[in-house]
Structures are given as C-alpha cells and as structure tokens.
Design an enzyme around this catalytic site. Structure first.
Site, PDB file in Angstrom:
ATOM      1  N   HIS A 153       2.621  -1.059   1.571  1.00 53.90           N
ATOM      2  CA  HIS A 153       1.506  -1.568   2.068  1.00 53.90           C
ATOM      3  C   HIS A 153       1.668  -3.144   1.597  1.00 53.90           C
ATOM      4  O   HIS A 153       0.861  -3.131  -0.319  1.00 53.90           O
ATOM      5  CB  HIS A 153      -0.068  -0.162   2.877  1.00 53.90           C
ATOM      6  CG  HIS A 153       0.116   0.139   3.758  1.00 53.90           C
ATOM      7  ND1 HIS A 153      -0.291  -0.146   4.877  1.00 53.90           N
ATOM      8  CD2 HIS A 153       1.293   1.334   3.577  1.00 53.90           C
ATOM      9  CE1 HIS A 153      -0.100   0.739   5.181  1.00 53.90           C
ATOM     10  NE2 HIS A 153       0.915   1.743   4.469  1.00 53.90           N
ATOM     11  N   CYS A 158      -3.915   3.017   6.355  1.00 60.00           N
ATOM     12  CA  CYS A 158      -4.396   3.868   6.805  1.00 60.00           C
ATOM     13  C   CYS A 158      -5.747   4.610   7.271  1.00 60.00           C
ATOM     14  O   CYS A 158      -6.263   3.884   6.328  1.00 60.00           O
ATOM     15  CB  CYS A 158      -3.444   4.397   6.087  1.00 60.00           C
ATOM     16  SG  CYS A 158      -3.510   6.533   6.361  1.00 60.00           S
TER      17      CYS A 158
END
Ligand code: HMG
Ligand code: MG
Length: 310
Positions: free
Chosen positions: A214, A245
């Site tokens: 990420h 997430c």
C-alpha cells in the site's frame, strides 16, 4: 543483485480497491472494469471477495460479479485468472459455486489486526484455512496466501520479521503456492522491506513470494524496486491506486490508502525494460473509467502526468 526480466502483475483493484468504497458501485461497473483491465493485458485479476457481507458490504455482490463475468458473450478470457478472496469454508463454497478459478486466503502477522480483520487469532485463522486447502485440493483450485502487516500494524506498531516468516511458512506448509507479503499501512521503507523479505526467504523460497504494498506514505515504488532486486517477480497493484483495507481506519490511525497504482508500476517496469504484458494507454483508460464512475481523482501520478500532456 539483478532485476528480473519479467514481472507478473496481480491486479487487485476490483477487490482491494473497491472493497473500501462507501458509495454503491453497480455490478455492471465492476464487470466493465474487469473487462477493461483484461483488455489492457492484465492476466491475473482479483475480481471479488466472499467474506461476510456485513463486514465488507461493497463485496456483497461478488457472486453476481463472477456470474456476470463468466456469462458475458465470449465468457472468461482464456489464460486469465479470475481470483476470489475467501476467509472460511462458507466463502470457499460461494467462490466455487460461481467458478472462481483461483482463491486467496488471508492471515496477518499481528494478533490485533487478525482479530479486527477476521475475528480470530493468527493461529485460529491458520487452522481455519486447513479445510479450505483440503477442499481446494480436491477441486484442483490453486490457493494464494496473504500476510497483512508485514512491517507495521496500525494497532501494535512495529512487527517482528521473524513473526512474518513463521506465518509465511505455515501458509506454504498448508499448501499456498505463493505468499503475498502485505504492507497494509504502507509504513515500510526499502530497508524494512528488505529485512522482512530476507527473514521470510530464509524459510520460504523467494520464488514463492510476492509483494503487496500500500502506498500510504509514497514508499511503494521504492519498496517494489528493492523487492525486485532481491528476486521478487510477482507484484500486486491496484488500477488508479484505488483502495485500502477497511479494518485499518477503525483505530483512528491514518487510514491505509490504496496499493501502488498499476499505472505507476507499469511505467516503472517500462523504464527498467522489464516485461509485463500490459498496455499502459489501455490501462489508463480503465483507470479513467473507474475514477469517473467513483467521482474521484486518479491516484496514479503517471496517469495524471500523462493525461495533462495529452
Ligand atoms: P465471524 O462473524 O467471526 O463469522 O466473522 P462467523 O463464522 O461467526 O459467522 C457469522 C455470520 O457471518 C454468519 O451469519 C455466517 O453465515 C456469516 P449469521 O448466522 O449471523 O446470519 N458468514 C458469511 N457469510 C457470507 N460469506 C462468508 C461468511 N462467513 C461467515 N464467507 C469472518 C469471520 C472472517 C467471516 C469475518 O470477519 C469477515 O468476513 N472478515 C472479512 C474482512 C475483510 O474482508 N477484510 C478485508 C480483506 S483483507 C485485506 O484487505 C488485506 C489484504 O489486502 C492484504 C493487505 O493489504 O494487508 C489481503
Ligand atoms: Mg491490501
């Protein structure tokens, strides 16, 4: 240290990207996005997720997404993997019912994250995966494993690389053909990523590892470059840098932003002369399509730069 000649890109935008969206996204838009990604040359698409719909409402319609993908004229494109995330046997059965052709299970290297994300300890999760692995074996479905929080956890802080290595070994031992190392919050820098990969590679061959980074702190491309130099040749990414997430922002901690944008990854691989099979222009069209539908800015710097030139 040499760079790989070829990199396999695992496109997670339709799952990791869209799971985090609060606004409704129609099944048709999800299917169209996946078709456009395939048209751009991507050969591995994580198309949806069979988790509890109360936990991740955006993925509730994954059954329809797979049905729509496979029933459209021409059906699924040969040579393309349409994968599904599954946390338990219930998810496995849903995925099999709609003919997903690969599965992914997901564990964490941090206890608190495991509890927040899948409501059980790391050990319980690995035990819960065993029947999925048995069932997958009997149906011939390959299973990929994820580990979240390989560098840092939003609840517990720094994560011990040896802990990551233990979870990776368990995932390999229960039958995952590949383990994708997730820097869920994007806190890693090349040094911590290298340390993590070194610890895992001491137990699981590097040829069975992938990275899933990420880009919250803008470190993803540097971390991917470091990973490639270490021998990793499978990289997860998300078109237009979509996603994150859902179980990171609960903490009030800085939310995880999306994975590295696929457009940015492709641009870097082009510059490095590494094969990947993706047409950047078509990929940018897919990115433009979904960001317009979502009404948000494209998270890919490459897409923004090239668009402003045209
Ligand atoms: P639970 O509540 O402990 O589950 O959740 P349960 O077994 O006690 O079941 C409770 C209810 O959920 C039951 O329904 C089940 O039928 C239903 P009820 O009887 O109450 O009506 N249920 C399901 N329904 C549909 N499909 C299923 C399913 N399973 C149970 N598969 C569970 C446990 C794991 C299911 C839950 O915590 C969950 O769904 N978590 C998903 C979290 C998630 O999707 N997170 C995002 C993906 S992971 C990620 O993004 C990280 C990654 O990208 C890597 C990285 O970046 O780090 C992969
Ligand atoms: Mg992720």
């Amino acid at each position: 240290m040499t760079l790989p000649k070829k990199v396999k890109i695992v496109e997670v935008g339709p799952r990791d990207g869209l799971q985090n969206e609060q606004q409704p996204i129609s099944t048709e838009v999800k299917i169209e996005l996946i078709h456009r990604l395939v048209d751009a040359g991507l050969r591995y698409i994580e198309a949806g997720s069979f988790v509890n719909p109360k936990w991740v409402p955006q993925m509730a319609g994954s059954d329809e997404v797979f049905q729509g993908l496979f029933s459209r004229e021409g059906g699924p494109k040969a040579g393309v993997t349409y994968a599904a995330l599954t946390p338990n046997l219930e998810g496995f059965e849903r995925a099999v019912a709609v003919h997903a052709n690969e599965l992914a299970i997901f564990a964490a290297a941090s206890e608190t994250f495991s509890q927040k994300n899948i409501n059980c300890s790391i050990d319980e999760s690995l035990n819960r995966f065993t029947p999925i692995m048995d069932a997958a074996k009997s149906t011939g479905l390959p299973v990929r494993g994820y580990i979240s929080c390989v560098v840092g956890c939003p609840y517990e802080g720094e994560v011990d690389p040896n802990r990551v290595a233990e979870v990776a070994l368990r995932l390999r031992d229960i039958g995952c053909y590949e383990v994708s190392l997730g820097d869920t919050t994007g806190v890693g820098t090349p040094d911590s990523i290298i340390q993590g990969i070194e610890a895992v590679a001491a137990k699981v061959s590097i040829s069975r590892l992938a990275v899933h980074l990420h880009d919250t702190y803008g470190q993803a491309l540097a971390n991917i470059y470091a990973s490639l130099l270490m021998g990793i040749d499978v990289v997860d990414s998300s078109v237009a840098g979509l996603g994150g997430c859902p179980y990171v922002k609960d903490n009030g901690a800085k939310g995880a932003s999306g994975n590295v944008a696929t457009e940015d990854l492709v641009y870097m691989l082009n510059g490095l002369g590494i094969e990947h099979g993706v047409d950047l222009d078509k990929l940018m069209e897919a990115g433009r399509f979904i960001t317009e539908k979502l009404g948000r800015e494209n998270g890919s710097k490459v897409a923004r730069a090239l668009r402003s030139k045209s």
